[in-house]
Write an enzyme that holds these catalytic residues in place. Structure first.
Site, PDB file in Angstrom:
ATOM      1  N   ASP A   3       3.967 -12.220   4.382  1.00 43.37           N
ATOM      2  CA  ASP A   3       4.292 -10.865   4.426  1.00 43.37           C
ATOM      3  C   ASP A   3       3.074 -10.142   5.163  1.00 43.37           C
ATOM      4  O   ASP A   3       2.090 -10.866   5.733  1.00 43.37           O
ATOM      5  CB  ASP A   3       4.643 -10.196   3.223  1.00 43.37           C
ATOM      6  CG  ASP A   3       3.493 -10.149   2.217  1.00 43.37           C
ATOM      7  OD1 ASP A   3       2.204 -10.393   2.645  1.00 43.37           O
ATOM      8  OD2 ASP A   3       3.653  -9.457   1.093  1.00 43.37           O
TER       9      ASP A   3
ATOM     10  N   GLU B 115      -4.964 -16.078  -1.609  1.00 48.88           N
ATOM     11  CA  GLU B 115      -4.970 -14.340  -1.997  1.00 48.88           C
ATOM     12  C   GLU B 115      -4.552 -14.284  -3.454  1.00 48.88           C
ATOM     13  O   GLU B 115      -3.393 -14.775  -3.761  1.00 48.88           O
ATOM     14  CB  GLU B 115      -3.742 -14.076  -0.813  1.00 48.88           C
ATOM     15  CG  GLU B 115      -3.520 -12.544  -1.285  1.00 48.88           C
ATOM     16  CD  GLU B 115      -2.155 -12.220  -0.316  1.00 48.88           C
ATOM     17  OE1 GLU B 115      -1.660 -12.905   0.370  1.00 48.88           O
ATOM     18  OE2 GLU B 115      -1.915 -11.062  -0.330  1.00 48.88           O
TER      19      GLU B 115
END
Ligand code: 0RA
Length: 655
Positions: A518, A438
């Site tokens: 997260d 990511e």
């Protein structure tokens, strides 16, 4: 039930102990467990339960059993109780001992392996309760039969005493308790979700049978055990509705059919929804045939032919300027097909592909007869379905144009690989891994930290497309998705001819999704997983997809650095570092993202095969997975983190 019994050529006559055939010994099972139950991981462990339940379901299918109860006991063992006829206890003529003992200790002696009786055998199913016994450190059976109660106990498949009569009763049935052998299985902890998922599925597939599960291992906040009851009076019709709860249905009620052609019971339920995905689940003798087979082929052929002929006749296709293909008839289709086959032939990589050629015609005939009748009787619904097919064909046409455009554009570097990809030097795909990372910044750190010999890095920018909600042609316009396909060495396609992935060309056997720990990170991981599930399912089925798990905490004392993946570990490390004394000099950093780690830390904790904790993504229950993805990626804002926790299990594949 009695129809099924007739169809299978079953006799009502009492069970004769002599009909039990003795085939092979249980040592073979303990020596090569994987040959009998697939593997010795969590999957194989849960297969044991299926094996025991199958026997109770068989009793239900011949009309003798209405209730099946499963308990996960406080000590982690499993008890399955049914109210069937009970395993016979008379003396087995050839063996000279109780038939019960023979059923429990002789492989393939379920009493169902002769041609006259029904069997659920095939694939990995049907190896029998004796196989479960061989793989259990302890097993206990209690039989209620003929007014009496009998019992016997076993260790690793060996009886500890002859069958014992222990009382009288006015009920009938069988109760089996077993403790999986932890010297054989890698894990012996049962998952409530996997077991309850299977029971729910069985309730839909066997209408009228009541199944329950109770987990006695822990109580909830009200002091009660986790417990569920499953019962379906309408069977597959309710199954389809259940699968589609998160989708918008196009017709009021699922279309249902039940028939018995040439002695093959066929049941089908189908519904169209406004999504773009096809979700057709097929079953043979209650086994989910992931790889399809002749029953699925018969269904597809009949569906295409019947709908096409209705659409042609109705003139609804006159405006269409291009051909409709088979895929178009299944876009937005959710269906369940369930057939009962007396001697199923299972083929394919996972032994879940039905090979019996006679089944194809039986399903085809049943579906075309019932569907053409339905279309004639329900013109409003028929029009809705044909319009959906036209929409699908139009979108497919747009997708083809988009793909051709993409292929002409030069999106590749001169090696034919995406420019963003930092490839590894090793060429053998079996040894190669690719990290889908990511963000460009974490991607940069990963590039520095990796072992470039076998680890490739592909940074993904921001969120990838939600394939669950996007029109299919948008998939091919999406940069990140194109890049993933090309980097993996696989080609893109939605049409029937290009859909099959050419897995021989796969460039990395481990594809590792690495995102922040997260909410955003898990959302991105779920988007990527959804994409694999919808467009590269084989990648998941063949076990190529993994999730990296970066640590949550870095704990420091002086020069010593330790990492923790959860609060428990963190507390333990703090206790160790403080040596039971004061916590002075200990500092702690909570990692919010991959970006907070330097290259060396990322390597040490998350990428180095010696220390990392990879989770392998695994589809335990295909029908349930589809429903979950439609929920996660649909309109509801979902508990994605919980989803990943549930679906990616720890796999010590590096160990
Ligand atoms: C052999 C023969 C018969 C039933 C069973 C086995 C049987 C096995 C299990 C395992 C769990 N529950 C079960 N229920 C039945 C036929 C019995 C007859 O003809 O009376």
């Amino acid at each position: 039930m009695s129809e099924v019994k007739k169809a299978m050529g079953l006799q009502d006559g009492a069970y004769d102990a002599a009909s039990i055939q003795v085939l092979e010994g249980l040592e073979a099972v303990r020596k090569r467990p994987a040959m009998y139950i697939g593997d010795i991981s969590s999957k194989g462990l849960h297969h044991l339960v299926n094996e025991v339940i199958d026997n109770s379901i068989d009793e239900a299918m011949v009309g003798y059993c209405n209730n099946i109860d499963m308990v996960i006991n406080e000590d982690g063992s499993i008890t399955i109780t049914d109210d069937g006829r009970g395993i016979p206890t008379d003396i087995h003529k050839k063996e000279g001992r109780s038939a019960l003992e023979v059923v429990m200790t002789v492989l393939h002696a379920g009493g169902k392996f002769d041609k006259d009786s029904y069997k659920v055998s095939g694939g990995l199913h049907g190896v029998g309760v004796s196989c479960v016994n061989a793989l259990s450190r302890l097993m206990k059976v209690v039989v209620y039969r003929g007014g009496k109660v009998f019992t016997q106990e076993y260790q690793m498949g060996k009886p500890m005493f002859p069958v014992r009569e222990i009382g009288t009763t006015d009920r009938s049935g069988t109760e089996v308790t077993f403790y999986p052998d932890d010297t054989i299985f890698q894990v012996t902890t049962f998952s409530y979700d996997i077991l309850s998922g299977r029971l729910r599925e069985l309730a839909f597939l066997n209408k009228g049978v009541r199944l329950s599960i109770t987990d006695m291992r822990e109580k909830d906040e009200n002091g009660e055990y986790l417990r569920e009851d499953f019962f379906s009076s309408e069977g597959l019709k309710e199954f389809v509705t259940y699968l589609d709860v998160n989708r918008e249905k196009l017709i009021d009620e699922p279309i249902c059919m039940e028939s018995d052609k040439a002695g093959i019971p066929v049941e089908v339920a189908m519904q169209y929804n406004s999504s773009f995905t096809e979700n057709v689940q097929s079953y043979v003798n209650n086994i989910n045939t992931i790889e399809g087979g002749t029953h699925l082929a018969g269904f597809r052929r009949a569906l295409t032919r019947t709908l096409k002929s209705y659409a042609d006749k109705s003139g609804l296709l006159s405006k269409l300027k291009f051909e409709i293909n088979g895929d178009d008839f299944r876009e937005g289709l959710t269906a369940v097909i369930s057939v009962k086959v007396a001697e199923p032939q299972f083929e394919g990589q996972t032994k879940t592909k039905l090979g019996n050629s006679e089944v194809s015609g039986a399903v085809d005939q049943a579906v075309s007869e019932m569907l053409s009748y339905y279309l004639e009787e329900n013109p409003k619904e028929a029009r809705t379905i044909v319009n959906k097919v036209i929409l699908a064909a139009t979108a497919r046409h747009a997708a083809r144009k988009a793909r051709e455009l993409v292929q002409r554009k030069n999106v590749l570097s001169n090696t034919g690989l995406p420019g963003k990809l930092a490839d590894c030097s090793e060429k053998n795909p079996e040894n190669c891994e690719i990290f889908l990372v990511e963000g460009d910044s974490a991607g940069g750190t990963a590039k520095q930290g990796r072992d470039r010999k076998f680890q490739a890095i592909l940074p993904l920018r921001g969120k990838i497309l939600n394939v669950e909600k996007a029109m299919p042609h948008r998939i091919f316009e999406n940069e990140e998705i194109k890049t993933i396909f090309t980097a993996l060495g696989l080609s893109i396609g939605t049409e029937e001819d290009t859909k099959a992935l050419n897995m021989d060309r796969l460039r990395y056997h481990k594809v590792i999704i690495m995102t922040d720990a997260d909410v955003d990170g898990s959302h991105i991981a779920t988007l990527i997983l959804t994409f694999f599930f919808r467009y590269m399912k084989e990648m998941i089925e063949l076990g190529h997809i993994y999730i990296a798990t970066p640590p949550f905490y870095l704990i420091r004392k002086g020069k010593e650095e330790r990492y923790a993946w959860n609060d428990e570990e963190r507390k333990q490390i703090v206790a160790e570092l403080s040596g039971g004394g004061k916590e002075t000099g200990i500092s702690m950093q909570r990692y919010k993202g991959l970006g907070e780690m330097n290259a060396e830390q990322l390597w040490e904790t998350t990428m180095n095969p010696e220390h990392r904790k990879l989770r392998q993504v695994d589809i335990e229950n295909a029908a349930e997975a589809d429903r979950t993805f439609s929920m996660l990626m649909g309109d509801e804002v979902p508990p994605r983190r919980a989803f990943i926790e549930k679906n990616a299990k720890y796999a010590n594949i590096d160990a």
